[in-house]
Motif scaffolding. Structure first.
Motif, PDB file in Angstrom:
ATOM      1  N   GLU A  75      43.808  37.986  25.380  1.00 62.25           N
ATOM      2  CA  GLU A  75      44.382  39.226  24.885  1.00 62.25           C
ATOM      3  C   GLU A  75      44.536  40.213  26.043  1.00 62.25           C
ATOM      4  N   THR A  76      45.649  40.899  26.084  1.00 62.55           N
ATOM      5  CA  THR A  76      45.926  41.810  27.188  1.00 62.55           C
ATOM      6  C   THR A  76      44.785  42.796  27.411  1.00 62.55           C
ATOM      7  N   GLY A  77      44.234  43.317  26.349  1.00 61.17           N
ATOM      8  CA  GLY A  77      43.165  44.296  26.467  1.00 61.17           C
ATOM      9  C   GLY A  77      41.853  43.736  26.958  1.00 61.17           C
ATOM     10  N   ASP A  78      41.716  42.410  26.964  1.00 65.82           N
ATOM     11  CA  ASP A  78      40.464  41.784  27.403  1.00 65.82           C
ATOM     12  C   ASP A  78      40.486  41.384  28.874  1.00 65.82           C
ATOM     13  N   ILE A  79      41.631  41.441  29.509  1.00 61.58           N
ATOM     14  CA  ILE A  79      41.742  40.916  30.874  1.00 61.58           C
ATOM     15  C   ILE A  79      40.876  41.701  31.852  1.00 61.58           C
ATOM     16  N   ALA A  80      40.817  43.013  31.698  1.00 62.97           N
ATOM     17  CA  ALA A  80      40.021  43.831  32.623  1.00 62.97           C
ATOM     18  C   ALA A  80      38.539  43.474  32.569  1.00 62.97           C
ATOM     19  N   GLY A  81      38.070  42.935  31.446  1.00 60.95           N
ATOM     20  CA  GLY A  81      36.666  42.595  31.293  1.00 60.95           C
ATOM     21  C   GLY A  81      36.316  41.168  31.662  1.00 60.95           C
ATOM     22  N   LEU A  82      37.279  40.389  32.137  1.00 59.19           N
ATOM     23  CA  LEU A  82      36.992  39.017  32.553  1.00 59.19           C
ATOM     24  C   LEU A  82      36.127  39.009  33.802  1.00 59.19           C
ATOM     25  N   CYS A  83      35.446  37.897  34.036  1.00 60.77           N
ATOM     26  CA  CYS A  83      34.640  37.786  35.248  1.00 60.77           C
ATOM     27  C   CYS A  83      35.562  37.863  36.469  1.00 60.77           C
ATOM     28  N   PRO A  84      35.081  38.425  37.589  1.00 59.68           N
ATOM     29  CA  PRO A  84      35.950  38.628  38.756  1.00 59.68           C
ATOM     30  C   PRO A  84      36.606  37.348  39.262  1.00 59.68           C
ATOM     31  N   GLU A  85      35.892  36.212  39.153  1.00 60.99           N
ATOM     32  CA  GLU A  85      36.457  34.954  39.637  1.00 60.99           C
ATOM     33  C   GLU A  85      37.760  34.606  38.930  1.00 60.99           C
ATOM     34  N   VAL A  86      37.884  35.004  37.652  1.00 61.92           N
ATOM     35  CA  VAL A  86      39.103  34.756  36.889  1.00 61.92           C
ATOM     36  C   VAL A  86      40.070  35.925  37.026  1.00 61.92           C
ATOM     37  N   ARG A  87      39.586  37.116  36.742  1.00 60.54           N
ATOM     38  CA  ARG A  87      40.453  38.312  36.723  1.00 60.54           C
ATOM     39  C   ARG A  87      41.158  38.568  38.053  1.00 60.54           C
ATOM     40  N   ASP A  88      40.426  38.375  39.145  1.00 61.82           N
ATOM     41  CA  ASP A  88      40.952  38.766  40.451  1.00 61.82           C
ATOM     42  C   ASP A  88      41.654  37.636  41.201  1.00 61.82           C
ATOM     43  N   PHE A  89      41.523  36.388  40.715  1.00 57.77           N
ATOM     44  CA  PHE A  89      42.053  35.282  41.503  1.00 57.77           C
ATOM     45  C   PHE A  89      42.978  34.347  40.735  1.00 57.77           C
ATOM     46  N   ASP A  90      42.878  34.280  39.405  1.00 58.29           N
ATOM     47  CA  ASP A  90      43.849  33.509  38.640  1.00 58.29           C
ATOM     48  C   ASP A  90      45.091  34.376  38.421  1.00 58.29           C
ATOM     49  N   PRO A  91      46.287  33.771  38.391  1.00 58.34           N
ATOM     50  CA  PRO A  91      47.511  34.570  38.224  1.00 58.34           C
ATOM     51  C   PRO A  91      47.588  35.194  36.832  1.00 58.34           C
ATOM     52  N   LEU A  92      47.969  36.467  36.792  1.00 52.65           N
ATOM     53  CA  LEU A  92      48.061  37.178  35.518  1.00 52.65           C
ATOM     54  C   LEU A  92      49.042  36.491  34.574  1.00 52.65           C
ATOM     55  N   LEU A  93      50.119  35.929  35.110  1.00 54.76           N
ATOM     56  CA  LEU A  93      51.118  35.250  34.287  1.00 54.76           C
ATOM     57  C   LEU A  93      50.510  34.108  33.479  1.00 54.76           C
ATOM     58  N   ALA A  94      49.453  33.484  34.018  1.00 54.38           N
ATOM     59  CA  ALA A  94      48.818  32.359  33.344  1.00 54.38           C
ATOM     60  C   ALA A  94      47.647  32.785  32.464  1.00 54.38           C
ATOM     61  N   LEU A  95      47.335  34.077  32.425  1.00 55.30           N
ATOM     62  CA  LEU A  95      46.213  34.575  31.634  1.00 55.30           C
ATOM     63  C   LEU A  95      46.653  35.391  30.428  1.00 55.30           C
ATOM     64  N   ASP A  96      47.633  36.268  30.620  1.00 52.39           N
ATOM     65  CA  ASP A  96      47.966  37.290  29.628  1.00 52.39           C
ATOM     66  C   ASP A  96      48.758  36.699  28.462  1.00 52.39           C
ATOM     67  N   GLY A  97      48.091  36.624  27.309  1.00 49.31           N
ATOM     68  CA  GLY A  97      48.723  36.076  26.114  1.00 49.31           C
ATOM     69  C   GLY A  97      49.264  37.119  25.168  1.00 49.31           C
ATOM     70  N   GLY A  98      49.409  38.366  25.650  1.00 48.35           N
ATOM     71  CA  GLY A  98      49.931  39.421  24.792  1.00 48.35           C
ATOM     72  C   GLY A  98      48.835  40.147  24.032  1.00 48.35           C
ATOM     73  N   LYS A  99      49.226  41.041  23.159  1.00 54.29           N
ATOM     74  CA  LYS A  99      48.274  41.915  22.484  1.00 54.29           C
ATOM     75  C   LYS A  99      47.182  41.152  21.753  1.00 54.29           C
ATOM     76  N   ASP A 100      47.549  40.077  21.045  1.00 54.33           N
ATOM     77  CA  ASP A 100      46.547  39.310  20.298  1.00 54.33           C
ATOM     78  C   ASP A 100      46.258  37.947  20.921  1.00 54.33           C
ATOM     79  N   GLY A 101      46.839  37.670  22.078  1.00 56.60           N
ATOM     80  CA  GLY A 101      46.603  36.408  22.765  1.00 56.60           C
ATOM     81  C   GLY A 101      47.424  35.243  22.255  1.00 56.60           C
ATOM     82  N   LEU A 102      48.279  35.477  21.277  1.00 61.40           N
ATOM     83  CA  LEU A 102      48.981  34.377  20.614  1.00 61.40           C
ATOM     84  C   LEU A 102      50.482  34.330  20.895  1.00 61.40           C
ATOM     85  N   LYS A 103      50.969  35.184  21.786  1.00 60.86           N
ATOM     86  CA  LYS A 103      52.407  35.266  22.013  1.00 60.86           C
ATOM     87  C   LYS A 103      53.004  33.922  22.428  1.00 60.86           C
TER      88      LYS A 103
END
Length: 306
Positions: free
Chosen positions: A197-225
């Motif tokens: 979920e877009t709103g949860d990305i900031a709270g991910l562990c740094p290894e994921v949030r800061d190094f995995d590409p956002l395009l491959a993480l962000d599933g939209g508002k509810d994560g289901l887009k």
């Protein structure tokens, strides 16, 4: 001069002091990376003296680890299904839980005596290509297509397939999910889409949030887009009796299953847990009926081997 074993001990102590839980493992992997040692050489050459340039590489690798960068990103590779996959800034770092998709798909192939068949596999959002490569390595007569929106990810996937010797059995396309495949049909479709979920990305562990590409993480508002985009394409891309399998996020599996059972093509579904027992994958077998599964007799365990 410092030996390999001494370097490992030194790095492990520093990582432990920094609060890194996997201190001993990280130290061994990064020392081997700096020295250019194979796993076997970390044992046979543990007392070997290391030249200054190796120590310099180890110090730089340790600096990156202290900054939160995952070991796999530092060394540029991750093992998946027993094979090494190169990483880039455009690809997800493959996780062990994703192997559930490979295991469940192979179970379906064995159950239906398809392990030796000339299957056509589509991997949507292929990234490193690890899911497709895992399947092709076990299905000797299958071929595959990997699709990704990132040209950088596709370059990495092509390099991985060339390195592990599967490049003659797959090709890769840049596109938005199945849009580039208007007339193609497949026996198997696999997909590990962005589902955070877009709103949860900031709270991910740094290894994921800061190094995995956002395009491959962000599933939209509810994560289901991504599932909403892909599921309607399944009836067009998948042959009757073919298998569609998704990786899903926490508490998403049953929602994705419901999307499949509501399709006009009708899917018989099954949910698979990951190593921690979390519902991680949703698989559906396309049915021949056109009523979206409504009024159809439910069939227990249509995909797995038991």
């Amino acid at each position: 001069m410092t030996s390999f074993a001494e370097l490992v001990r030194y790095l492990a102590e520093r990582f432990l002091q920094a609060g890194i839980e996997s201190a001993a493992l990280d130290a061994r992997l990064l020392a081997a990376y700096a020295a250019g040692f194979s796993p076997e050489e970390t044992v046979t050459k543990r007392d070997a003296a290391l030249p200054p340039e190796v120590l310099d590489r180890a110090v730089e690798a340790a600096r990156r680890r202290f900054a939160g960068e995952p070991v796999s990103r530092i060394v540029g590779a991750r093992e998946f299904w027993g094979m090494p996959f190169g990483l880039s800034a455009d690809t997800l770092d493959p996780r062990p839980d994703t192997e559930v998709l490979v295991e469940a798909t192979l179970a379906w192939c064995r159950k239906h005596d398809l392990a030796g068949a000339p299957l056509r596999i589509l991997d949507l959002g292929t990234g490193t290509g690890c899911i497709l490569a895992g399947l092709l390595s076990e299905l000797p007569n299958a071929s595959g297509v990997g699709v990704d929106r990132s040209e950088g990810a596709l370059r990495t996937a092509r390099q991985n397939f060339a390195r592990i010797g599967l490049d003659s059995r797959a090709f890769f396309l840049c596109g938005d999910w199945g849009d580039a495949l208007a007339d193609a049909t497949f026996d198997i479709i696999t997909c590990n889409p962005p589902y955070i979920e877009t709103g949860d990305i900031a709270g991910l562990c740094p290894e994921v949030r800061d190094f995995d590409p956002l395009l491959a993480l962000d599933g939209g508002k509810d994560g289901l887009k991504a599932y909403r985009d892909i599921v309607p394409q399944a009836s067009r891309l998948l042959r009757v009796s073919g298998l569609l399998i998704f990786e899903t996020g926490h508490r998403q599996a049953r929602l994705v299953r419901d999307m499949l059972t509501e399709l006009d093509a009708g899917f018989q579904t099954e949910i698979f847990p990951d190593l921690a027992g979390i519902e991680r994958a949703v698989a559906g077998v396309r049915q021949s009926g056109g009523d979206g599964g409504r009024g159809k007799k439910k069939v227990g365990n249509p995909i797995g081997s038991g």
